[in-house]
Design an enzyme around this catalytic site. Structure first.
Site, PDB file in Angstrom:
ATOM      1  NE  ARG A  55      -3.568  -2.222   2.777  1.00 29.83           N
ATOM      2  CZ  ARG A  55      -3.308  -3.368   3.392  1.00 29.83           C
ATOM      3  NH1 ARG A  55      -2.117  -3.574   3.946  1.00 29.83           N
ATOM      4  NH2 ARG A  55      -4.220  -4.327   3.444  1.00 29.83           N
ATOM      5  CE  LYS A  95      -6.434  -0.709   4.503  1.00 31.55           C
ATOM      6  NZ  LYS A  95      -7.684  -0.851   3.713  1.00 31.55           N
ATOM      7  CG  HIS A 119      -4.912   0.850  -3.889  1.00 24.73           C
ATOM      8  ND1 HIS A 119      -4.057   0.680  -2.830  1.00 24.73           N
ATOM      9  CD2 HIS A 119      -5.958   0.010  -3.678  1.00 24.73           C
ATOM     10  CE1 HIS A 119      -4.563  -0.228  -1.999  1.00 24.73           C
ATOM     11  NE2 HIS A 119      -5.710  -0.650  -2.499  1.00 24.73           N
ATOM     12  NE  ARG A 138      -2.869  -3.443  -1.455  1.00 26.04           N
ATOM     13  CZ  ARG A 138      -2.483  -4.323  -0.531  1.00 26.04           C
ATOM     14  NH1 ARG A 138      -1.213  -4.656  -0.437  1.00 26.04           N
ATOM     15  NH2 ARG A 138      -3.363  -4.882   0.272  1.00 26.04           N
ATOM     16  CG  HIS A 173      -6.190  -8.753   1.036  1.00 29.64           C
ATOM     17  ND1 HIS A 173      -6.263  -9.078  -0.300  1.00 29.64           N
ATOM     18  CD2 HIS A 173      -6.042  -7.400   1.072  1.00 29.64           C
ATOM     19  CE1 HIS A 173      -6.164  -7.994  -1.028  1.00 29.64           C
ATOM     20  NE2 HIS A 173      -6.033  -6.961  -0.221  1.00 29.64           N
ATOM     21  CE1 TYR A 198      -6.389  -4.104  -3.039  1.00 24.36           C
ATOM     22  CE2 TYR A 198      -8.483  -4.941  -2.233  1.00 24.36           C
ATOM     23  CZ  TYR A 198      -7.482  -3.981  -2.214  1.00 24.36           C
ATOM     24  OH  TYR A 198      -7.595  -2.904  -1.388  1.00 24.36           O
TER      25      TYR A 198
END
Length: 311
Positions: A164, A187, A255, A258, A281, A290
């Site tokens: 990211r 995250k 993004h 990615r 994830h 994605y």
């Protein structure tokens, strides 16, 4: 927005306790916590007014399906779209699961409320050739050579490692020279190990050799023109200039690099679970979106990995 005075002190305490819970145990990022707080606060304020005034936590236990429908209609009436309303409903359900466990009431009316339907936007990766052209173009477009090398190094990390933009810009001077494997905190504070391609290490080394600012272990690895932390907007602008010159669609964003990392790995035969780990994830379904996985590819993975499919 409904009057927040309709929220009783006891209900405010419950909300505070739930937010502390998701911070501590679920590892939610602060932006996520803030969004949850806003969504549930609006819900609680509406319910308070809808029930005729603040009635405390006992009033929350009496919320039925008609109350939920009234709230959702109210939210749509103030312009909330299906995606945002689905997110708000998810936050309310999470709060009710926590509260009903503690207060011992049946929350099935809230938990069974159906989420509004919306079309998920699939990410749009760019081709491997276009990704290489973006990196080369971003490097040449900058007014200063070191800034061009910096932009190219950041974009190379996005595409070559699937980072990211916040993760790439979170690297410190002590992380260079880059090792063959990086430990990335993503995250929710989740850590993962990410292999670093030789091209990415070389791009970072080129940038560091040209960077006029001193290399300091605790300083950001990627610097702005004046030596401070690089603003992610500058990377976005570099991508914008590159895509305009190359005639790429507006979806060619940082993004998207990615997305492309994941898609190209999958197309080369990469395992979905391994790609999930590389991207950081929490669920495989996110990875599937994605990577723009088609049904045929999913069936190939299923047939190759499922015990029953293998016979």
């Amino acid at each position: 927005m409904a009057d927040t005075l309709a929220i009783s002190p006891g209900t405010r305490d419950a909300l505070s306790g739930w937010l502390d819970h998701i911070r501590a145990l679920d590892g939610a990022a602060e932006k996520t916590v803030a969004a949850y707080r806003d969504d549930v606060t609006r819900f609680l304020a509406f319910i308070g007014v809808h029930q005729g005034g603040a009635q405390g936590r006992a009033g929350l236990a009496r919320v039925g399906l008609s109350d939920m429908r009234a709230w959702m209609a109210h939210e749509r009436g103030r312009g909330l779209g299906p995606r945002s309303l689905a997110r708000a409903l998810s936050a309310v359900k999470s709060f009710y699961r926590w509260l009903s466990d503690r207060d011992g009431f049946d929350a099935s009316a809230v938990l069974s409320t159906r989420s509004p339907k919306f079309t998920k936007k699939l990410p749009r990766p760019i081709s491997a050739e276009a990704a290489g052209e973006v990196i080369a173009t971003a490097e040449l477009q900058a007014r200063d050579g070191w800034i061009g090398a910096r932009d190219a190094a950041v974009i190379t990390l996005l595409y070559g490692c699937g980072l990211r933009i916040s993760e790439a810009l979170g690297l410190k001077g002590k992380d260079a020279p880059l090792a063959e494997v990086l430990r990335i905190t993503g995250k929710g504070g989740k850590e993962r190990l990410v292999p670093v391609l030789p091209a990415a290490r070389a791009a970072v080394e080129t940038y560091l050799a040209l960077c006029p600012h001193p290399h300091e272990n605790d300083a950001p690895l990627f610097r702005g023109a004046r030596g401070g932390a690089l603003n992610p907007r500058l990377v976005q602008q570099a991508m914008e200039r590159a895509r305009l010159q190359l005639g790429l669609p507006a979806t060619a964003t940082p993004h998207a690099m990615r997305h492309s990392f994941a898609t190209h790995l999958l197309n080369a035969g990469g395992d979905l679970r391994a790609i999930q780990e590389l991207l950081g994830h929490a669920s495989l379904s996110t990875t599937q979106a994605y990577t723009a996985v088609d049904t045929a590819r999913l069936m190939d993975v299923y047939e190759a990995s499922h015990p029953r499919a293998r016979g």
